[in-house]
Design an enzyme around this catalytic site. Structure first.
Site, mmCIF file in Angstrom:
data_model
loop_
_atom_site.group_PDB
_atom_site.id
_atom_site.type_symbol
_atom_site.label_atom_id
_atom_site.label_comp_id
_atom_site.label_asym_id
_atom_site.label_seq_id
_atom_site.Cartn_x
_atom_site.Cartn_y
_atom_site.Cartn_z
ATOM 1 C CD GLU A 1 16.812 15.074 71.478
ATOM 2 O OE1 GLU A 1 15.742 15.588 71.104
ATOM 3 O OE2 GLU A 1 16.859 14.019 72.123
ATOM 4 C CD GLU B 1 17.692 13.117 76.007
ATOM 5 O OE1 GLU B 1 16.670 12.720 75.418
ATOM 6 O OE2 GLU B 1 17.954 14.316 76.173
#
Ligand code: IFM
Length: 437
Positions: A163, A344
């Site tokens: 991320e 995720e």
């Protein structure tokens, strides 16, 4: 609803969020040690010093994964465990921990998936400028090389930077993550250097001549106009540029999106920081794309955001399973064909341990069921999705939120470190056994 044979049902974690053992076996300080120990930065002053004590309890956690029937486990490697100050000779004791973990996964027939960087930058590198400094990307390439040398023979899937957008936004725009800055000019230079670090790690893997596959781990937010006006559509397009295309276009098309570059301006630190050859490195071919999906974003004509769907305990999250379908089909259409893994997806619930020893998190079951169904529909419509990792395996240190938000399939009773399977974990075991819903 059956998934393809051999579908990689999994769960995900990251080093700083679960390991603890902050000062053991030669581990150096990371920016999250500094940040969490700074008064006022995390809820209740929580730190990752002990977290879920996974560093000491990994064998028990591995058994738990086996009992759940996991086929894949995504974890991250702590850079300061491998290089205390972010450069130089690797720390063998740090590497040995990950070797034990990976061997333990293989012994239990669980495929390891390792992320090289999940936000715990060595503090020494931050002191030298952190991700604002191009040299940090070079150091990351060296670190990656050391990790591939030590573990490349036994980890089949690698993820580079987790991320990058969260580092840019939370760490450098809003300041509620380490290193706690509020500096838009620095933020996008950081974005570029994180992308460069990604590319250098991809190249390091190729140079190491090991078998593994590698790709980026991007949290992608489908962006929708909040109303039918042309202005909202235009604002949404640019929003999407900052949320998604900044990272996807550079990796898969070798160019930053023109609209974002124009918005940043030719004189911005980021645009001035892109040197000849950088985008060639960033767009080094990858083997897969890791998608992390949590929430959609609705954009108004003014470029603000509005809420459309119920939220979870995480106020930034809106629960919208269709967004999973939209983002998977969109990346396949615009950037494919590339194999996709979901690394995720999950939500925090107000989980409590009942007197009879159970944790009833039925909201998590509903959430996962709906998102699994959306992913299944995407597969049917041609998305090459190969695995799905629920965030997270155990409850853990949720960054600025400390231990208050519980994201795990497994409840952690922190004072005793006892693990208790939540209802969702029992349900997930069944999903895995049946390979579907
Ligand atoms: O806990 C985080 C994780 O570290 C990165 N992705 C989002 C999760 C939930 O906020």
């Amino acid at each position: 609803m059956r998934f393809p044979p051999g579908f990689g049902w999994g769960a995900a974690t990251s080093a700083y969020q679960i390991e603890g053992a902050a000062k053991e076996d030669g581990r150096g300080e990371s920016i999250w040690d500094t940040f969490s120990h700074t008064p006022g930065r995390t809820r209740n002053g929580d730190t990752g010093d002990v977290a879920a004590d996974h560093y000491h309890r990994y064998a028990q956690d591995l058994d738990l994964m086996r009992d759940l029937g996991l086929r894949s486990y995504r974890f991250s490697i702590s850079w300061p465990r491998v290089q205390a100050d972010g450069s130089g000779r690797p720390n063998q004791r740090g590497l040995d921990f990950y070797r034990r973990l990976v061997d333990g996964l293989h012994e239990r027939a669980i495929t390891p998936m390792a992320t090289l960087f999940h936000w715990d930058l060595p503090q020494a590198l931050q002191d030298a400028g952190g991700w604002e400094n191009r040299d940090t990307a070079e150091r990351f390439g060296d670190y990656a090389e050391a990790v591939f040398h030590a573990l490349g023979d036994r980890v089949p899937v690698w993820l580079t930077v987790n991320e990058p957008k969260t580092v840019v936004q939370n760490g450098y725009l809003w300041g509620h993550h380490a290193p706690g800055r509020q500096d838009p000019a620095a933020a996008y230079l950081v974005a570029h250097h994180l992308q460069l670090a990604h590319g250098l790690a991809v190249r390091a893997l190729r140079a190491a001549h090991v078998e593994g596959r590698i790709g980026p781990a991007l949290n992608l937010h489908p962006c929708y106009p909040a109303d039918d006006t042309a202005e909202a559509a235009t604002a949404t397009r640019l929003y999407d540029g900052y949320e998604n295309r900044l990272y996807l276009d550079s990796i898969f098309k070798g160019a930053y999106p023109e609209d974002v570059l124009a918005d940043l301006g030719a004189e911005s630190r980021m645009v001035r920081g892109v040197r000849d050859g950088n985008l060639k490195i960033i767009s080094s071919p990858v083997d897969l794309l890791a998608v992390q999906y949590y929430t959609p974003i609705y954009v108004t004509a003014q470029g603000d955001t509005v809420r459309r769907w119920p939220t979870s305990e995480a106020e930034w999250q809106q629960i919208y399973p269709e967004g999973m379908y939209d983002i998977l089909t969109r990346v396949t259409r615009d950037y494919g064909p590339v194999p996709i893994t979901i690394t995720e997806n999950g939500l925090p619930c107000p989980d409590t341990l009942a007197a009879d020893g159970t944790v009833d998190d039925s909201a998590r079951i509903d959430f996962l069921r709906d998102h699994f169904a959306a992913a299944h529909r995407a597969i049917q419509d041609g998305v090459p999705l190969e695995s799905y990792h629920v965030w997270s395996l155990p409850d853990n240190f949720e960054w600025a939120e400390g231990y208050e938000q519980r994201w795990g399939l497994v409840y952690v009773e922190y004072p005793t470190q006892r693990r208790v399977l939540k209802r969702s974990a029992h349900w997930y075991r069944d999903v895995i056994r049946r390979n579907g819903l």
